[in-house]
Design a protein around this motif. Structure first.
Motif, PDB file in Angstrom:
ATOM      1  N   GLU A 199       0.693  -1.239   0.736  1.00 38.29           N
ATOM      2  CA  GLU A 199      -0.220   0.049   0.022  1.00 38.29           C
ATOM      3  C   GLU A 199       0.943   1.173  -0.449  1.00 38.29           C
ATOM      4  OE1 GLU A 199      -3.983   1.600   2.856  1.00 38.29           O
ATOM      5  OE2 GLU A 199      -2.726  -0.340   3.178  1.00 38.29           O
ATOM      6  N   VAL A 200       1.042   2.406  -0.622  1.00 35.70           N
ATOM      7  CA  VAL A 200       1.513   3.039  -1.138  1.00 35.70           C
ATOM      8  C   VAL A 200       0.035   5.240  -0.864  1.00 35.70           C
ATOM      9  CG1 VAL A 200       1.643   3.381  -3.511  1.00 35.70           C
ATOM     10  CG2 VAL A 200       3.394   3.952  -2.523  1.00 35.70           C
ATOM     11  N   ALA A 201       1.591   5.168  -0.173  1.00 34.48           N
ATOM     12  CA  ALA A 201       1.025   7.140  -0.401  1.00 34.48           C
ATOM     13  C   ALA A 201       0.161   7.583  -1.229  1.00 34.48           C
ATOM     14  CB  ALA A 201       1.808   8.154   1.107  1.00 34.48           C
ATOM     15  N   THR A 202      -0.675   7.705  -1.772  1.00 35.02           N
ATOM     16  CA  THR A 202      -0.996   8.632  -2.717  1.00 35.02           C
ATOM     17  C   THR A 202      -0.076   9.941  -2.471  1.00 35.02           C
ATOM     18  OG1 THR A 202      -2.350  10.286  -1.663  1.00 35.02           O
ATOM     19  CG2 THR A 202      -3.188   8.046  -2.363  1.00 35.02           C
ATOM     20  N   PRO A 203      -0.069  10.722  -3.811  1.00 34.75           N
ATOM     21  CA  PRO A 203       1.080  11.491  -3.995  1.00 34.75           C
ATOM     22  C   PRO A 203       0.659  13.013  -3.015  1.00 34.75           C
ATOM     23  CG  PRO A 203       0.062  11.044  -6.117  1.00 34.75           C
ATOM     24  CD  PRO A 203      -0.111   9.648  -5.235  1.00 34.75           C
ATOM     25  N   GLU A 204      -0.806  13.100  -3.462  1.00 34.81           N
ATOM     26  CA  GLU A 204      -1.409  14.243  -1.827  1.00 34.81           C
ATOM     27  C   GLU A 204      -0.926  13.944  -0.673  1.00 34.81           C
ATOM     28  OE1 GLU A 204      -3.193  12.780  -5.059  1.00 34.81           O
ATOM     29  OE2 GLU A 204      -2.878  13.323  -6.041  1.00 34.81           O
ATOM     30  N   GLN A 205      -0.697  13.328  -0.341  1.00 41.38           N
ATOM     31  CA  GLN A 205      -0.765  12.369   1.704  1.00 41.38           C
ATOM     32  C   GLN A 205       0.784  12.374   0.669  1.00 41.38           C
ATOM     33  OE1 GLN A 205      -2.102   8.317   1.442  1.00 41.38           O
ATOM     34  NE2 GLN A 205      -3.832   8.593   2.705  1.00 41.38           N
ATOM     35  N   ALA A 206       1.468  12.126   0.221  1.00 45.36           N
ATOM     36  CA  ALA A 206       3.432  11.990   0.253  1.00 45.36           C
ATOM     37  C   ALA A 206       3.064  13.875   0.387  1.00 45.36           C
ATOM     38  CB  ALA A 206       4.131  11.016  -0.910  1.00 45.36           C
ATOM     39  N   GLN A 207       3.142  14.305  -0.177  1.00 48.59           N
ATOM     40  CA  GLN A 207       3.332  15.727  -0.325  1.00 48.59           C
ATOM     41  C   GLN A 207       2.549  16.360   0.683  1.00 48.59           C
ATOM     42  OE1 GLN A 207       5.620  17.919  -2.217  1.00 48.59           O
ATOM     43  NE2 GLN A 207       4.625  19.436  -1.454  1.00 48.59           N
ATOM     44  N   GLU A 208       1.238  16.415   1.353  1.00 49.27           N
ATOM     45  CA  GLU A 208       1.390  17.410   1.697  1.00 49.27           C
ATOM     46  C   GLU A 208       2.695  17.226   3.335  1.00 49.27           C
ATOM     47  OE1 GLU A 208      -1.990  15.815   3.578  1.00 49.27           O
ATOM     48  OE2 GLU A 208      -2.763  17.163   4.237  1.00 49.27           O
ATOM     49  N   MET A 209       2.405  15.429   4.103  1.00 49.08           N
ATOM     50  CA  MET A 209       3.232  15.380   4.767  1.00 49.08           C
ATOM     51  C   MET A 209       5.307  15.537   4.502  1.00 49.08           C
ATOM     52  SD  MET A 209       3.158  14.209   7.876  1.00 49.08           S
ATOM     53  CE  MET A 209       1.901  13.175   7.945  1.00 49.08           C
ATOM     54  N   HIS A 210       5.689  15.724   2.855  1.00 53.25           N
ATOM     55  CA  HIS A 210       6.889  16.063   3.089  1.00 53.25           C
ATOM     56  C   HIS A 210       6.806  17.849   3.310  1.00 53.25           C
ATOM     57  CE1 HIS A 210       9.057  12.767   1.369  1.00 53.25           C
ATOM     58  NE2 HIS A 210       8.293  12.155   1.854  1.00 53.25           N
ATOM     59  N   GLY A 211       5.834  18.198   2.485  1.00 51.14           N
ATOM     60  CA  GLY A 211       5.755  19.952   2.531  1.00 51.14           C
ATOM     61  C   GLY A 211       5.677  20.524   4.128  1.00 51.14           C
TER      62      GLY A 211
END
Ligand code: PEP
Length: 275
Positions: A199-211
């Motif tokens: 199960e992978v983070a969605t691009p939205e989830q990943a960018q939100e957290m990285h940001g």
């Protein structure tokens, strides 16, 4: 010490002031996999697949099992493009800690970096954020770059607490790191629910957290924070890497399963170089 993460075996260290953007890093965590001959075969396959064009500006890191660190450093001695990391270390430099390995011991082997606070260490070996803070301190004291893992569980995400959890991990884990030292730290966002699960983070989830992590670093460390590489980890593979690596605040990946297959790891390198 100042090398955006990595001391380069037998070379001058990087001067982080030369870099305006974080270095791209592809790190492979082999976990408790590979026997010695298999480890060497994997390294040889990676080296065989590498060329300066293929590497571009990406730095590769491999984290073999502890007992294979020496042979990895030796095999890669003339391949400074690949750094060698340990998967953990003890926070004390020496003493009565049966079975443990310290940062100065790793440094004496010419290891470059150490993964700190991986969720498997937190879950199975009860490592706390306070332990991570001391381990990171010990790494920095001994010229090793910590790759500090943070990430929330499925339940924590479901209850809307993902950022709160990650922020607490950052606050405690980095509590002993100065503004000068933060450029020597690499941070890996690894949602626990995505590690080894497919199960992978969605691009939205990943960018939100990285940001959010980048913003937090900026507020705490000001300008120096811009050079801290932020890696994504959690079921990253050739089929999903391009969209994750293209995100503005994703500077690379910490890869588990796919790092054990040279062909896949090199495909991830291609995706990162082209991002
Ligand atoms: C990891 O263990 O850090 C990891 C990201 O594993 P995987 O890629 O297998 O999910």
């Amino acid at each position: 010490m100042s090398c955006i993460g990595f001391w380069i075996r037998g070379h001058e260290t990087f001067d982080s002031s030369l870099y305006l953007h974080p270095m791209k890093i592809l790190a492979g965590n082999w976990k408790m996999n590979t026997l010695p001959e298999e480890g060497l075969a994997l390294l040889d396959a990676l080296v065989l697949g590498l060329s300066p064009e293929r590497l571009g500006e990406v730095r590769i890191v491999v984290a073999p099992p502890m007992v294979q660190l020496s042979q990895a450093v030796e095999r890669l001695w003339n391949v400074p493009e690949i750094s060698v990391a340990a998967q953990t270390c003890h926070q004390q430099s020496m003493g009565a800690f049966t079975g443990e390995i310290s940062a100065p011991m790793l440094r004496a082997l010419d290891v470059d970096a150490v993964i700190i606070g991986h969720s498997e260490r937190r879950n199975y070996f009860n490592e706390t954020d306070a332990d991570c803070a001391e381990k990171i301190r010990s790494c920095l004291n001994h010229e090793l770059s910590p790759i500090f893992c943070v990430g929330e569980t499925h339940q924590e995400r479901q209850s809307g607490r993902a950022w709160e959890v990650v922020k607490n991990q950052l606050q405690t884990g980095l509590s002993q790191v100065s503004s000068e030292e933060i450029v020597d730290v690499v941070i890996a966002y690894e949602p626990v629910w995505a590690i080894g699960t497919g199960e992978v983070a969605t691009p939205e989830q990943a960018q939100e957290m990285h940001g959010a992590i980048r913003q937090w670093l900026r507020e705490k460390y000001h300008a120096s924070a811009q050079n801290v590489p932020l890696l994504y980890g959690g079921s990253c593979k050739p089929s999903n890497a391009a969209e994750l690596f293209a995100l503005p605040d994703v500077d690379g990946g910490l890869i588990g399963g796919a790092s054990l297959v040279a062909h896949d790891f090199l495909a991830l390198l291609d995706a990162l170089r082209e991002s």
